[in-house]
Design a protein around this motif. Structure first.
Motif, mmCIF file in Angstrom:
data_model
loop_
_atom_site.group_PDB
_atom_site.id
_atom_site.type_symbol
_atom_site.label_atom_id
_atom_site.label_comp_id
_atom_site.label_asym_id
_atom_site.label_seq_id
_atom_site.Cartn_x
_atom_site.Cartn_y
_atom_site.Cartn_z
ATOM 1 N N ALA A 1 27.164 36.124 73.388
ATOM 2 C CA ALA A 1 27.117 36.479 74.645
ATOM 3 C C ALA A 1 27.169 37.282 75.425
ATOM 4 O O ALA A 1 26.932 38.766 75.136
ATOM 5 C CB ALA A 1 27.502 35.071 75.525
ATOM 6 N N VAL A 2 28.948 37.948 74.427
ATOM 7 C CA VAL A 2 30.141 38.708 74.391
ATOM 8 C C VAL A 2 28.818 40.165 74.154
ATOM 9 O O VAL A 2 28.905 41.428 74.285
ATOM 10 C CB VAL A 2 30.640 39.077 73.650
ATOM 11 N N ALA A 3 28.492 40.414 72.726
ATOM 12 C CA ALA A 3 27.487 41.133 72.198
ATOM 13 C C ALA A 3 26.112 41.682 72.942
ATOM 14 O O ALA A 3 25.853 42.526 73.208
ATOM 15 C CB ALA A 3 27.139 40.645 70.881
ATOM 16 N N LEU A 4 25.808 40.612 73.524
ATOM 17 C CA LEU A 4 24.308 40.805 74.259
ATOM 18 C C LEU A 4 24.703 41.607 75.912
ATOM 19 O O LEU A 4 24.020 42.685 76.332
ATOM 20 C CB LEU A 4 24.091 39.019 75.025
ATOM 21 N N LEU A 5 25.595 41.719 75.939
ATOM 22 C CA LEU A 5 26.792 42.529 76.928
ATOM 23 C C LEU A 5 26.703 43.792 76.410
ATOM 24 O O LEU A 5 26.667 44.871 77.166
ATOM 25 C CB LEU A 5 27.630 41.884 77.644
ATOM 26 N N ILE A 6 26.595 44.198 75.335
ATOM 27 C CA ILE A 6 26.623 45.584 74.125
ATOM 28 C C ILE A 6 26.089 46.226 74.233
ATOM 29 O O ILE A 6 25.082 45.573 73.168
ATOM 30 C CB ILE A 6 28.346 45.581 73.447
ATOM 31 N N PRO A 7 25.158 47.579 74.822
ATOM 32 C CA PRO A 7 23.869 47.507 73.969
ATOM 33 C C PRO A 7 23.414 47.556 72.968
ATOM 34 O O PRO A 7 22.655 47.786 72.713
ATOM 35 C CB PRO A 7 24.337 49.429 75.507
ATOM 36 N N LEU A 8 24.821 48.983 72.736
ATOM 37 C CA LEU A 8 24.208 48.838 71.113
ATOM 38 C C LEU A 8 24.301 47.317 69.823
ATOM 39 O O LEU A 8 23.077 47.314 69.016
ATOM 40 C CB LEU A 8 25.624 49.247 70.243
ATOM 41 N N LEU A 9 24.651 46.301 70.639
ATOM 42 C CA LEU A 9 24.824 45.060 69.678
ATOM 43 C C LEU A 9 23.195 43.715 69.663
ATOM 44 O O LEU A 9 23.397 43.560 69.910
ATOM 45 C CB LEU A 9 26.456 44.579 69.648
ATOM 46 N N ALA A 10 22.720 44.694 71.484
ATOM 47 C CA ALA A 10 22.149 43.313 72.045
ATOM 48 C C ALA A 10 20.849 42.685 70.874
ATOM 49 O O ALA A 10 20.616 41.931 71.336
ATOM 50 C CB ALA A 10 21.687 44.002 73.244
ATOM 51 N N GLY A 11 20.690 44.290 70.477
ATOM 52 C CA GLY A 11 19.524 43.937 69.893
ATOM 53 C C GLY A 11 19.924 42.872 68.313
ATOM 54 O O GLY A 11 19.184 41.727 68.322
ATOM 55 N N VAL A 12 20.417 43.086 67.712
ATOM 56 C CA VAL A 12 21.548 41.810 66.757
ATOM 57 C C VAL A 12 21.562 40.721 67.890
ATOM 58 O O VAL A 12 21.287 40.063 67.026
ATOM 59 C CB VAL A 12 22.622 42.884 66.598
#
Length: 173
Positions: A105-116
């Motif tokens: 959920a936190v990674a979804l908020l970070i544009p660079l990590l959202a795809g992963v």
């Protein structure tokens, strides 16, 4: 501004665009430029419009939803404990899945990590759908399956960021 510019403003804009196009390109290659979410709306700067805005809204809403779901597992909320008990799974499995959901959920908020994060959630939500079908309530398997489709769309939308992230890791390896 000249009298011609007042009568024909489009010619002035066209000549300014022509001058800008003939100017030398920036020294930074396109691959080295950082990914941007756009200045205000959070939409990617590529100008894709409403679809990109809708995917960003879905990304933020899913991050909120899945974050709360993960936290419920991490604090051993009675509903999570009851569900994992019905499956016959341990508290450790509940904490691991809760941790994965919260981190994703936190990674979804970070544009660079959202795809992963979206790709990882595809696997997690597919498992949730299978578990609903086989161990819990089969009609409830629809929701995780629908979320997989949304996550695939988010992963597709963020594929450039994912490719940039993979390239960074390959250069470091």
């Amino acid at each position: 501004m000249s009298d011609t510019a007042h009568r024909f403003p489009e010619e002035t804009v066209m000549s300014q665009n022509a001058r800008a196009a003939s100017a030398p390109a920036a020294a930074v290659p396109a691959a080295a430029a950082p990914a941007s979410d756009g200045p205000v709306s959070g939409a990617p700067a590529t100008g894709r419009g409403r679809g990109a805005v809708a995917l960003n809204v879905a990304r933020y809403a899913l991050a909120l939803f899945l974050g709360f779901s993960g936290i419920a597992k991490l604090i051993a909320h009675e509903s999570a404990v009851e569900s994992f008990g019905r499956m016959g799974w341990s508290h450790a499995a509940m904490y691991v899945i809760g941790g994965l959901e919260t981190a994703g959920a936190v990674a979804l908020l970070i544009p660079l990590l959202a795809g992963v994060a979206a790709i990882a959630f595809c696997a997690l939500l597919t498992g949730a759908s299978v578990i609903q079908l086989t161990l819990l309530d089969p009609p409830n398997a629809v929701m995780p399956a629908v979320l997989v489709v949304v996550m695939v769309l988010i992963a597709r939308d963020r594929r450039e960021g994912t490719a940039a992230l993979v390239a960074r890791f390959r250069r470091g390896a």
